[in-house]
Design a protein around this motif. Structure first.
Motif, PDB file in Angstrom:
ATOM      1  N   MET B  86      -4.945  10.663 -11.852  1.00 58.05           N
ATOM      2  CA  MET B  86      -6.516   9.854 -11.602  1.00 58.05           C
ATOM      3  C   MET B  86      -6.082   8.451 -11.348  1.00 58.05           C
ATOM      4  SD  MET B  86      -8.728  11.646 -14.584  1.00 58.05           S
ATOM      5  CE  MET B  86     -10.138  10.795 -14.266  1.00 58.05           C
ATOM      6  N   ILE B  87      -5.010   7.791 -12.040  1.00 57.71           N
ATOM      7  CA  ILE B  87      -4.792   6.468 -11.857  1.00 57.71           C
ATOM      8  C   ILE B  87      -4.431   6.281 -10.290  1.00 57.71           C
ATOM      9  CG2 ILE B  87      -3.409   4.798 -12.655  1.00 57.71           C
ATOM     10  CD1 ILE B  87      -3.599   5.782 -15.548  1.00 57.71           C
ATOM     11  N   ALA B  88      -3.554   7.119 -10.017  1.00 54.98           N
ATOM     12  CA  ALA B  88      -2.971   6.911  -8.498  1.00 54.98           C
ATOM     13  C   ALA B  88      -4.079   7.037  -7.646  1.00 54.98           C
ATOM     14  CB  ALA B  88      -1.892   7.993  -8.363  1.00 54.98           C
ATOM     15  N   CYS B  89      -4.929   8.099  -7.632  1.00 54.13           N
ATOM     16  CA  CYS B  89      -5.889   8.403  -6.833  1.00 54.13           C
ATOM     17  C   CYS B  89      -7.027   7.080  -6.922  1.00 54.13           C
ATOM     18  CB  CYS B  89      -6.695   9.406  -7.025  1.00 54.13           C
ATOM     19  SG  CYS B  89      -5.863  11.042  -6.468  1.00 54.13           S
ATOM     20  N   GLY B  90      -7.320   6.591  -8.045  1.00 52.02           N
ATOM     21  CA  GLY B  90      -8.211   5.481  -8.351  1.00 52.02           C
ATOM     22  C   GLY B  90      -7.630   4.312  -7.529  1.00 52.02           C
ATOM     23  N   MET B  91      -6.351   3.988  -7.802  1.00 47.63           N
ATOM     24  CA  MET B  91      -5.918   2.789  -7.131  1.00 47.63           C
ATOM     25  C   MET B  91      -5.972   2.966  -5.577  1.00 47.63           C
ATOM     26  SD  MET B  91      -2.820   1.916  -9.999  1.00 47.63           S
ATOM     27  CE  MET B  91      -1.848   1.336  -8.713  1.00 47.63           C
ATOM     28  N   LEU B  92      -5.489   4.428  -5.077  1.00 50.01           N
ATOM     29  CA  LEU B  92      -5.710   4.470  -3.658  1.00 50.01           C
ATOM     30  C   LEU B  92      -7.028   4.123  -3.255  1.00 50.01           C
ATOM     31  CD1 LEU B  92      -4.408   5.666  -0.970  1.00 50.01           C
ATOM     32  CD2 LEU B  92      -5.184   7.820  -1.755  1.00 50.01           C
ATOM     33  N   VAL B  94      -9.127   1.944  -4.434  1.00 46.01           N
ATOM     34  CA  VAL B  94      -9.411   0.310  -4.583  1.00 46.01           C
ATOM     35  C   VAL B  94      -8.681  -0.015  -3.116  1.00 46.01           C
ATOM     36  CG1 VAL B  94      -8.814  -1.478  -5.943  1.00 46.01           C
ATOM     37  CG2 VAL B  94      -9.862   0.679  -7.095  1.00 46.01           C
ATOM     38  N   GLY B  95      -7.548   0.527  -3.127  1.00 44.66           N
ATOM     39  CA  GLY B  95      -6.673  -0.300  -1.687  1.00 44.66           C
ATOM     40  C   GLY B  95      -7.535   0.004  -0.732  1.00 44.66           C
ATOM     41  N   ARG B  98     -10.291  -2.322  -0.495  1.00 45.88           N
ATOM     42  CA  ARG B  98      -9.836  -3.552  -0.357  1.00 45.88           C
ATOM     43  C   ARG B  98      -9.377  -3.952   1.039  1.00 45.88           C
ATOM     44  NH1 ARG B  98      -9.975  -7.767   0.324  1.00 45.88           N
ATOM     45  NH2 ARG B  98      -8.999  -9.434  -0.721  1.00 45.88           N
ATOM     46  N   LEU B  99      -8.559  -3.068   1.893  1.00 46.72           N
ATOM     47  CA  LEU B  99      -8.105  -3.140   3.072  1.00 46.72           C
ATOM     48  C   LEU B  99      -8.854  -2.776   4.365  1.00 46.72           C
ATOM     49  CD1 LEU B  99      -4.323  -1.735   2.339  1.00 46.72           C
ATOM     50  CD2 LEU B  99      -5.129  -4.308   2.389  1.00 46.72           C
ATOM     51  N   ALA B 100      -9.513  -1.610   4.054  1.00 48.05           N
ATOM     52  CA  ALA B 100     -10.183  -1.291   5.280  1.00 48.05           C
ATOM     53  C   ALA B 100     -11.543  -1.567   5.365  1.00 48.05           C
ATOM     54  CB  ALA B 100     -10.055   0.348   5.356  1.00 48.05           C
ATOM     55  N   LEU B 101     -12.650  -1.776   4.215  1.00 46.07           N
ATOM     56  CA  LEU B 101     -13.804  -1.746   3.890  1.00 46.07           C
ATOM     57  C   LEU B 101     -14.253  -3.240   3.897  1.00 46.07           C
ATOM     58  CD1 LEU B 101     -14.534   1.762   2.421  1.00 46.07           C
ATOM     59  CD2 LEU B 101     -14.975   0.903   4.612  1.00 46.07           C
ATOM     60  N   MET B 207     -15.384  -2.378  -6.329  1.00 44.35           N
ATOM     61  CA  MET B 207     -14.155  -1.861  -6.699  1.00 44.35           C
ATOM     62  C   MET B 207     -14.135  -0.677  -7.719  1.00 44.35           C
ATOM     63  SD  MET B 207     -11.559  -4.890  -6.623  1.00 44.35           S
ATOM     64  CE  MET B 207     -10.707  -4.740  -8.531  1.00 44.35           C
ATOM     65  N   THR B 208     -15.146  -1.285  -8.721  1.00 41.52           N
ATOM     66  CA  THR B 208     -15.148  -0.163  -9.909  1.00 41.52           C
ATOM     67  C   THR B 208     -15.586   1.167  -9.509  1.00 41.52           C
ATOM     68  OG1 THR B 208     -15.672  -1.919 -11.393  1.00 41.52           O
ATOM     69  CG2 THR B 208     -16.037   0.037 -12.173  1.00 41.52           C
ATOM     70  N   ALA B 209     -16.560   1.255  -8.726  1.00 45.10           N
ATOM     71  CA  ALA B 209     -17.054   2.429  -7.984  1.00 45.10           C
ATOM     72  C   ALA B 209     -16.087   3.211  -7.229  1.00 45.10           C
ATOM     73  CB  ALA B 209     -18.390   2.071  -6.969  1.00 45.10           C
ATOM     74  N   PHE B 210     -15.037   2.542  -6.446  1.00 48.42           N
ATOM     75  CA  PHE B 210     -14.055   3.089  -5.569  1.00 48.42           C
ATOM     76  C   PHE B 210     -13.142   3.676  -6.595  1.00 48.42           C
ATOM     77  CE2 PHE B 210     -15.813   1.549  -1.829  1.00 48.42           C
ATOM     78  CZ  PHE B 210     -15.490   2.512  -0.805  1.00 48.42           C
ATOM     79  N   PHE B 211     -12.763   3.060  -7.594  1.00 47.36           N
ATOM     80  CA  PHE B 211     -11.837   3.355  -8.724  1.00 47.36           C
ATOM     81  C   PHE B 211     -12.466   4.842  -9.434  1.00 47.36           C
ATOM     82  CE2 PHE B 211      -9.496   4.073 -12.780  1.00 47.36           C
ATOM     83  CZ  PHE B 211      -8.239   3.683 -12.352  1.00 47.36           C
ATOM     84  N   LEU B 212     -13.500   4.481  -9.955  1.00 43.69           N
ATOM     85  CA  LEU B 212     -13.995   5.683 -10.728  1.00 43.69           C
ATOM     86  C   LEU B 212     -14.064   7.017  -9.893  1.00 43.69           C
ATOM     87  CD1 LEU B 212     -16.624   3.936 -12.763  1.00 43.69           C
ATOM     88  CD2 LEU B 212     -14.565   4.817 -13.634  1.00 43.69           C
TER      89      LEU B 212
END
Lengths: 247, 309
Positions: B86-92, B94-95, B98-101, B207-212
């Motif tokens: 979950m943490i890895a996907c959450g960070m993906l 967020v990434g 951050r990078l594309a959107l 960012m929170t929305a993407f992480f969750l």
């Protein structure tokens, strides 16, 4: 210019553009602490842009916006709210599917939740007993007048020094307009400076200390509200129109 | 098997699949609710979730063959794998934002959505090229102990799926309803400009929305692997499309809607598989989608026009 009062908010030679459109042209305002100032003008003269410039939704191309002696025109909106500027937005703009209480909480968003939150809540509830009755209701289900109370209450929850109001009388019945303006005066007497954009010029000038008139992005007139009421240009352009509209 | 037991069995299976679709659908709906963006890269965040989970399990010595764990080791392995995934996907997630959107913020039209399709292809191709195109065995260390009702059975694994989904969805609901950041998310979804003027940092909310959403997709990817005992670089498309359908069916942007839509899709898939033939599952799912949208264009729990007056 602000009647010898310490300055709360200043615009110094502010120019704002939307693309190529020059909206605010070298605008200067001086708002003294504790004043009610109203901004009059026709459609698309730059009134709403003034409000957006204060809140940081648009950035001026040149010039300075100064709040309590410090430049704020490059600060993010949240920082401005933290420093004591709160909006009452055009058409209220409550969060319709959040409760009245949650809307009030959003007003205090930039502040830490402490004992003073409850104090401020009591202040809002005592100004608007109706808001207390409706606190668990979805804001979108309230009447226009009740929504206006919540919108003003929401601004007060930020414990602001300056409230910027965009058309507080819009869409309200005459009775509610009168109540709203009473409340605005009460809030002002508690020490909050009010900067108000208002179509209902007669009503606005009856409670304001001073007024500015904007025309196509320029300040063409400024002075005490009492003088404005007598001014021929203002009577023709804003007061006359309102009386016709009211009749 | 009596016809009642058969129905019960498919109901149990459908609820399990549905819980997975619901977790995946929530990611679509949370992001859409806040940005009005359909995030197609979500498909492959889910797929990568299954690979991350597989990797973590292999670190515990679980791969390919069936190794069963019991008691504390089982719980420990499952919890650690879930948390890491979950943490890895959450960070993906967020990434990706951050990078594309984020650079496209404020650009009108379908640009951002098309970008998410591009990101989705990049992700699936990177996985294909690095992990290989072949289907991998996904180990399931959960013993197949089952509760029998007549001839129908509910396995421990299915109980785990339900409990996990209930906890995650309950947690999400609690977060969105009660926490300060959750309230900021709802406010931003209902009126972004007004939320901004309350002092909400909209980038932080996004960012929170993407992480969750992405973390929940990771959990769904883990469940997928355990359920089907395989994964490959292409699983995101079918499951993702069904979950997206679930979100639209429930009313996109609506959190309880995504949960209900997900469960409904899972049940339909199980029932269709039993009574009509598994091949017809998608035909039925997407026909139902069309039917619901014709009758209720905003979905089951959706609202047509946002009340922004």
């Amino acid at each position: 210019m602000a009647g010898g009062l310490p300055l709360m908010l200043e615009f110094r030679n502010v120019n704002t553009y939307y693309g190529d459109l020059h909206v605010l042209k070298n605008v200067n305002y001086n708002l003294g602490a504790g004043e009610i100032i109203c901004l009059l003008g026709g459609n698309a003269c730059g009134k709403s842009t003034t409000m957006k410039t204060i809140m940081g939704i648009v950035r001026p191309t040149s010039g300075e916006v100064i709040f309590e002696g410090e430049r704020i025109d490059r600060l993010p909106t949240a920082e401005r709210v933290k420093r004591g500027i709160a909006p009452v937005l055009e058409a209220r703009r409550l969060f319709p599917r959040m409760t009245v209480f949650e809307n009030l909480e959003m007003g205090a968003f930039t502040r830490k939740r402490g004992a003073d939150f409850d104090q401020d809540l009591e202040r809002v509830y005592s100004l608007f007993p109706r808001v207390k009755e409706r606190r668990d209701q979805m804001a979108g289900t309230l009447s226009g007048g009740e929504q206006q109370m919540v919108a003003i209450g929401r601004a007060l929850m930020a414990r602001p020094k300056l409230i910027c109001m965009d058309e507080p009388s819009m869409g309200l019945s005459p009775l509610f307009v009168e109540q709203t303006f009473d409340i605005i005066q009460q809030i002002n007497r508690q020490g909050v400076t009010i900067f108000m954009v208002e179509q209902n010029a007669a009503m606005a000038l009856s409670i304001a200390h001073r007024a500015y008139v904007l025309q196509t992005g320029q300040v063409v007139l400024e002075g005490p509200a009492s003088e404005m009421r007598e001014n021929e240009h203002v009577r023709d352009a804003y007061l006359g129109e309102m009386q016709v509209a009211a009749a | 098997m009596s016809s009642f037991d058969l129905l019960l069995q498919q109901f149990v299976n459908g609820l399990s699949l549905g819980a997975m679709y619901a977790l995946l659908a929530l990611g679509f709906t949370i992001v859409y609710g806040i940005m009005e963006l359909i995030n197609f890269s979500h498909f492959n965040v889910f797929m990568i979730g299954s690979f991350v989970a597989m990797g973590v399990l292999s670190l515990f010595g679980l791969s390919g063959q069936t190794v069963l764990l019991h008691g504390f080791p089982l719980v420990g392995v499952l919890v650690v794998t879930l948390a890491v995934t979950m943490i890895a996907c959450g960070m993906l997630g967020v990434g990706i934002e951050r990078l594309a959107l984020r650079p496209l913020r404020g650009v009108q039209g379908p640009m951002a959505m098309i970008t998410t399709i591009g990101v989705s292809y990049v992700l699936s191709n990177v996985v294909m090229l690095t992990m290989g195109a072949n289907t991998k065995n996904f180990p399931n260390p959960i013993p197949s102990v089952a509760l029998h009702i007549g001839t129908a059975q509910i396995t421990v694994f299915q109980f785990i799926i339900w409990a996990l989904s209930a906890v995650l969805m309950g947690g999400l609901y609690f977060f969105v309803q009660r926490s300060k950041l959750g309230k900021a998310m709802r406010a931003t979804a209902q009126d972004p400009d007004a939320a901004l003027m309350m002092g909400v940092d909209v980038n932080r909310v996004i960012m929170t929305a993407f992480f969750l959403g992405s973390a929940l997709a990771g959990a769904a990817g883990f469940i997928f692997g355990l359920y089907y005992n395989f994964t490959n670089f292409g699983i995101g498309f079918t499951a993702g499309l069904r979950a997206f359908t679930a979100a639209v069916l429930g009313g996109i942007g609506n959190i309880p809607g995504a949960m209900i839509g997900g469960l409904l899709i899972g049940l339909i898939e199980a029932m269709a598989g039993q009574y009509i033939g598994a091949k017809w599952a998608d035909v039925i799912i997407f026909s139902l989608l069309v039917l619901v949208l014709v009758c209720r264009p905003a979905g089951l729990l959706g609202r047509l026009a946002p009340t922004k007056s």
